[in-house]
Scaffold this motif. Structure first.
Motif, short mmCIF file in Angstrom:
data_model
loop_
_atom_site.label_atom_id
_atom_site.label_comp_id
_atom_site.label_asym_id
_atom_site.label_seq_id
_atom_site.Cartn_x
_atom_site.Cartn_y
_atom_site.Cartn_z
N THR A 183 -6.12 2.76 2.77
CA THR A 183 -5.56 1.77 3.32
C THR A 183 -4.30 1.65 3.89
O THR A 183 -3.97 1.04 5.03
CB THR A 183 -5.61 0.64 2.11
N GLY A 184 -3.53 2.60 3.39
CA GLY A 184 -2.21 2.80 3.88
C GLY A 184 -2.25 3.33 5.16
O GLY A 184 -1.57 3.11 6.11
N PHE A 220 -5.94 3.50 -2.13
CA PHE A 220 -4.52 3.22 -1.36
C PHE A 220 -4.02 4.07 -0.04
O PHE A 220 -3.24 3.78 0.86
CB PHE A 220 -3.31 2.96 -2.35
N TYR A 279 0.64 -1.20 -0.10
CA TYR A 279 0.01 0.05 0.11
C TYR A 279 0.97 1.01 -0.10
O TYR A 279 0.66 2.00 -0.64
CB TYR A 279 -0.92 -0.13 1.36
#
Length: 442
Positions: free
Chosen positions: A64-65, A61, A21
């Protein structure tokens, strides 16, 4: 599963997911900014649509990161309290600066996503560039903290206490530059080939070819340039490791015996009991050349390392071979790609050429994962190299195995959600534009 192994497994799992990610979050904004720039310069609506499509991926991303990175920060305190008690005041600066970069990235991403037709066109583009720069800075700062674990600096130990702390010296330790350079280039190579592979597959399916062809070219150029630069940064990293962590280098190369004119081992299966490597190809003197710049230099082997401080040789060696093997393959693909551009070969439209990129799409991230295995496993049994053993840093709290199972379920679920969101995002492209790349009515 004992608590030490469970804690190490949970940390490895978390890092293994987060690094994917993080790499995409560092690199995709630059793809987005290039597509946006092309739209501003040409007014080609395909580039505008591409920018918007990629910006949605960046948002996915980023989210999620952020989640996986937050989990990692909690895990440091949960799993390794003794480590954080001593290391936190020393290498806390890059983490705090990383938090600042993260906030800037979040603000800039909000401006970019909701700034269409609200900001000046070029200021809007600039906010996208800020997303990329701040994300890149965030990644470099985290790698700097990891580099400190491999090359501790900025403190003295007096009667067991960590004193004379210099956070600047800790952040700019001897390993930070080579690790950050190698990791950054790896992120561009892995993400470039992954994105190019996805768009190559869509071209093969004959879906919105003009859209995906433009996307493929941007991603492929980024990935190919990075892949060609990666061996140079790898050489710098290997020389740095040879100087500071000879045990890690020896494990990477399965170099059991100290010797002059040391051979470079390609492949092979390490036999740790008999101190040899079976079925390997050896290039005489090449390891000495890579380390010292000559073919006769002395290279320290695992026989010089006290048995209690030996890293796991087989895992480190296999991971290193996978990383290097994939890197060389991506170099060949990159040379082939630039050769077709230079010679204006028709290969860019050939199915076999596009399938080559499709097959290469996961390989960059496999190399990234293998590289982190080399970095982390090759440092063992130290959590702070030469200062603190991993076994001395683990939490005394029982039941870590259950925490490992729980976090495994969380990360698998998160990954399935990401895959679903990306699949839906890719399927949305034909809804936005028809095969002639003209906007459709909503």
């Amino acid at each position: 599963m004992d608590d030490l192994f469970a804690a190490r497994s949970q940390m490895a799992l978390s890092l293994g997911f987060h690094i994917i990610y993080a790499c995409i979050g560092m690199v995709m904004p630059f793809f987005m900014a290039v597509a946006h720039y092309r739209w501003l310069r040409t007014n080609d609506p395909v580039y505008k649509n591409l920018t918007k499509a990629w910006s949605r991926g960046v948002a996915i991303f980023f989210a999620t990161g952020a989640v996986s990175g937050t989990v990692l920060s909690f895990e440091l305190g949960l799993l390794w309290p003794e480590f954080m008690a001593h290391a936190g005041p020393i290498f806390g600066m890059p983490f705090s600066l990383e938090g600042t970069a993260f906030f800037i990235e979040a603000i800039a991403l909000g401006f970019f996503l909701y700034g269409w037709d609200r900001f000046n066109r070029w200021f809007h583009w600039f906010t996208g560039v800020v997303v990329g720069v701040s994300g890149l800075a965030s990644g470099i700062l985290v790698v700097s903290a990891n580099a400190w674990m491999n090359s501790p600096a900025g403190f003295d130990i007096v009667d067991g206490a960590y004193v004379n702390i210099d956070p600047i010296a800790a952040m700019f330790n001897d390993a930070w530059f080579t690790q950050a350079l190698h990791m950054t280039i790896a992120a561009f190579a892995a993400t470039g080939f992954a994105v190019a592979g996805v768009h190559a597959y869509m071209i093969l399916k004959r879906q919105n070819v003009a859209f995906h062809a433009r996307a493929f070219k941007i991603a492929a150029i980024f990935g190919a340039v990075a892949a060609l630069l990666q061996p140079l940064s790898g050489d710098l990293s290997a020389k740095d490791v040879a100087e500071r962590q000879p045990a890690k280098l020896a494990a990477m190369e399965a170099h059991f015996h100290t010797q002059e004119a040391a051979p470079l081992i390609i492949g092979g299966i390490p036999d740790e009991e008999n101190k040899k490597v079976d079925y390997a190809l050896e290039i005489p003197g090449m390891l000495s050349f890579l380390v010292h710049g000559n073919f006769t230099g002395l290279v320290e082997g695992l026989d010089k390392i006290p048995p209690a401080y030996l890293p796991p040789v087989t895992v480190t060696h296999f991971a290193f071979q996978i990383m290097v093997g994939i890197g060389m393959f991506l170099v060949l693909v990159s040379l082939l790609y630039f050769g077709t551009l230079w010679r204006k070969q028709p290969w860019l439209t050939k199915r076999w050429f596009l399938w080559l990129f499709v097959l290469a799409s996961p390989l960059g991230f496999l190399a990234v994962e293998a590289g982190w295995v080399v970095t982390e496993v090759g440092r063992q049994p130290w959590i702070i190299y030469g200062v603190m053993l991993t076994a001395d840093a683990v939490t005394p709290m029982p039941g870590i195995a259950y925490s490992f199972y729980l976090f495994t379920a969380i990360y698998v679920s998160l990954s399935l959600v990401v895959i679903f969101l990306l699949y839906r995002q890719i399927k949305m492209v034909p809804v936005l534009y028809d095969t002639n790349e003209k906007p459709l009515a909503r």
